[in-house]
Scaffold this active site. Structure first.
Site, PDB file in Angstrom:
ATOM      1  N   ASP A  27      36.374  36.171  43.021  1.00  0.00           N
ATOM      2  CA  ASP A  27      36.787  36.703  43.652  1.00  0.00           C
ATOM      3  C   ASP A  27      37.739  36.559  44.674  1.00  0.00           C
ATOM      4  O   ASP A  27      37.274  36.838  45.971  1.00  0.00           O
ATOM      5  CB  ASP A  27      35.789  38.338  44.157  1.00  0.00           C
ATOM      6  CG  ASP A  27      36.869  39.149  44.740  1.00  0.00           C
ATOM      7  OD1 ASP A  27      37.724  39.848  44.616  1.00  0.00           O
ATOM      8  OD2 ASP A  27      35.637  39.853  45.334  1.00  0.00           O
ATOM      9  N   GLU A  33      43.865  41.708  50.535  1.00  0.00           N
ATOM     10  CA  GLU A  33      43.139  42.363  49.049  1.00  0.00           C
ATOM     11  C   GLU A  33      41.979  42.887  50.007  1.00  0.00           C
ATOM     12  O   GLU A  33      42.147  44.455  49.071  1.00  0.00           O
ATOM     13  CB  GLU A  33      43.216  42.019  47.906  1.00  0.00           C
ATOM     14  CG  GLU A  33      43.019  42.659  46.596  1.00  0.00           C
ATOM     15  CD  GLU A  33      41.615  43.145  46.471  1.00  0.00           C
ATOM     16  OE1 GLU A  33      41.024  43.388  45.070  1.00  0.00           O
ATOM     17  OE2 GLU A  33      40.471  42.167  46.926  1.00  0.00           O
ATOM     18  N   GLU A  34      41.000  42.410  50.437  1.00  0.00           N
ATOM     19  CA  GLU A  34      39.848  43.211  50.969  1.00  0.00           C
ATOM     20  C   GLU A  34      39.779  44.118  51.379  1.00  0.00           C
ATOM     21  O   GLU A  34      40.697  43.624  52.967  1.00  0.00           O
ATOM     22  CB  GLU A  34      39.551  41.678  50.733  1.00  0.00           C
ATOM     23  CG  GLU A  34      38.818  40.713  49.806  1.00  0.00           C
ATOM     24  CD  GLU A  34      37.716  41.574  48.568  1.00  0.00           C
ATOM     25  OE1 GLU A  34      37.410  42.426  48.838  1.00  0.00           O
ATOM     26  OE2 GLU A  34      37.497  40.967  47.525  1.00  0.00           O
ATOM     27  N   ASP A  94      41.483  39.286  38.592  1.00  0.00           N
ATOM     28  CA  ASP A  94      40.397  38.977  39.539  1.00  0.00           C
ATOM     29  C   ASP A  94      38.906  39.423  38.604  1.00  0.00           C
ATOM     30  O   ASP A  94      38.588  39.416  37.365  1.00  0.00           O
ATOM     31  CB  ASP A  94      40.830  40.899  39.941  1.00  0.00           C
ATOM     32  CG  ASP A  94      40.319  40.989  41.550  1.00  0.00           C
ATOM     33  OD1 ASP A  94      39.933  39.697  41.541  1.00  0.00           O
ATOM     34  OD2 ASP A  94      40.820  41.786  42.295  1.00  0.00           O
ATOM     35  N   HIS A 152      30.677  41.062  45.138  1.00  0.00           N
ATOM     36  CA  HIS A 152      30.751  41.307  46.978  1.00  0.00           C
ATOM     37  C   HIS A 152      29.686  40.816  47.509  1.00  0.00           C
ATOM     38  O   HIS A 152      28.831  41.583  48.414  1.00  0.00           O
ATOM     39  CB  HIS A 152      30.955  42.392  47.027  1.00  0.00           C
ATOM     40  CG  HIS A 152      32.448  43.186  46.763  1.00  0.00           C
ATOM     41  ND1 HIS A 152      32.902  43.985  47.120  1.00  0.00           N
ATOM     42  CD2 HIS A 152      33.847  42.074  47.099  1.00  0.00           C
ATOM     43  CE1 HIS A 152      34.410  43.863  47.421  1.00  0.00           C
ATOM     44  NE2 HIS A 152      34.950  42.550  47.388  1.00  0.00           N
TER      45      HIS A 152
HETATM   46 ZN   LIG Z   1      36.615  41.501  46.267  1.00  0.00          ZN
END
Ligand SMILES: [Zn+2]
Length: 398
Positions: A147, A197-198, A244, A345
């Site tokens: 990620d 992105e996060e 992703d 995550h």
């Molecule tokens: Zn992520």
């Protein structure tokens, strides 16, 4: 005379644009088994501790921190050193975030592209390969290997693998002279490594996709010269391929959009062919042939376009582009039963927990897809025997 020539020119442009429309639906040329077998493998470059491509990305890289700058430098050095014919750009923006108070956090998107040497920028449609390079703000020390450190490295490997073939092809085309009507002469390739992105806190429309939102907005308003084939930087993206959450074992990749299902199917066919040729390291050993044939990453490859429903549920960097009309191929590991890969995550999303053979196989699949898109069959050095020995002698390296 002037009027006549300009209207003729306009007509010509119109015909050309129509051809481009047709072209964008069918631009693709299948590569041979020999080429598939001969595609370069990443080898040690994907070693998680010392690998030239992957290991420098496996650090915390929160936007605006030294880790982020170090990874940007890594991308920059890689393209400058290994891919000197590529042009590099950075697109900068700033934004407040839920954790920065009044402070503006900087976001830097890395852009690299290569166009046919004779073509004007606005006349080139680009296959665009995309991954985000930022990592999560919390938990502290989060790495984000799937990620999306590994997807960045896969794209780097793929671009390095096709670069010499691209040079060879374009040199031959240049020597032959071009008509300006050969549509293949206006196909380029581009990489976007996006920042931010996060979410910093909780995923919302404003706390997420910082880099992608800024780039899509900027490119929508970046006009090419009036008579160009493409109106804006945004419309120059013929396909936005987003990688992703890739690098965990046995991924499930669905087809998300009917309008790009043809591209998904082309990639699925490549997966099947690589499997049949024994070119995937993540596959069970030859003895378990039945098992080998059961495995599919791109599970919707046989589905017809009519059965692909837009599963708009997965928010990712494609959204700001998709909302502006860009065509998307979203390669994300998501299973309707188990969701995202289980390390997603968590502090477990580390280099050690990547599945090395899967990471390598993804890089081969992306290479093959880009080679077909750029119509590179016949332009690779084919030394299948040397490479095949290499594949089987390195079973345990990753
Ligand atoms: Zn992520």
């Amino acid at each position: 005379m002037v009027v006549l020539s300009s209207s003729r020119h306009a007509l010509w442009r119109c015909v050309f644009s129509l051809l481009l429309l047709v072209h964008s639906a069918v631009a693709y040329s299948v590569i041979s088994d020999d080429t598939l077998r001969a595609l370069p493998r990443p080898g040690d470059d994907f070693d998680i501790h010392t690998g030239k491509l992957l290991s420098p990305i496996l650090i915390p890289r929160v936007p605006g921190t030294p880790g982020s700058t170090a990874v940007l430098n890594h991308f920059n050095d890689f393209f400058q050193t290994s891919l000197p014919d590529w042009k590099i750009e950075f697109q900068n923006s700033t934004s407040k975030t839920p954790v920065s108070g009044d402070k503006e956090v900087p976001f830097v998107n890395f852009i690299a592209y290569r166009d046919p040497p004779w073509a004007s920028k606005g006349d080139v449609g680009r296959l665009t390969l995309v991954a985000h390079y930022d990592s999560k703000y919390s938990p502290e020390g989060f790495i984000g290997a799937i990620d999306s450190a590994a997807p960045c490295a896969m794209i780097m490997h793929a671009m390095r693998s096709i670069d010499a073939a691209l040079t060879k092809k374009w040199t031959e085309m240049g020597a032959r002279g071009h008509s300006n009507l050969d549509l293949d002469e206006h196909t380029g390739i581009q990489v976007l490594f996006l920042d931010g992105e996060e979410a910093f806190q909780t995923w919302t429309d404003t706390d997420s996709l910082y880099g992608a939102r800024s780039l899509a907005e900027t490119w929508e308003d970046s006009y090419h010269p009036v008579m160009s084939n493409f109106k804006t930087e945004l419309s120059s993206i013929t396909l936005f391929v987003l990688l992703d959450l890739l690098g965990a074992k046995s991924p499930t990749i669905r087809s998300h959009f009917p309008t790009t299902h043809w591209a998904y199917q082309n990639m699925g066919k490549l997966e099947n062919r690589l499997r049949e040729l024994g070119e995937l390291r993540s596959a069970p050993p030859h003895e378990e042939k039945a098992k080998r044939n059961e495995i599919r990453w791109l599970v919707d490859v046989e589905a017809s376009e009519r059965h692909v429903t837009s599963r708009g549920g997965i928010s990712d960097d494609h959204l700001p582009f998709m909302h502006r009309g860009v065509e998307i191929l979203h390669l994300i590991d998501f299973n309707s039963g188990s969701g995202f890969p289980k390390v997603w995550h968590t502090m477990e999303d580390t280099g050690e927990n990547l599945d090395g053979p899967t990471v390598e196989d993804w890089s081969m699949l992306v290479t093959a897809f880009a080679a077909e898109w750029m119509e590179l069959d016949g332009f690779f050095e084919t030394t299948p025997s040397a490479r095949s020995a290499d594949l089987h002698s390195r079973k345990t390296e990753l």
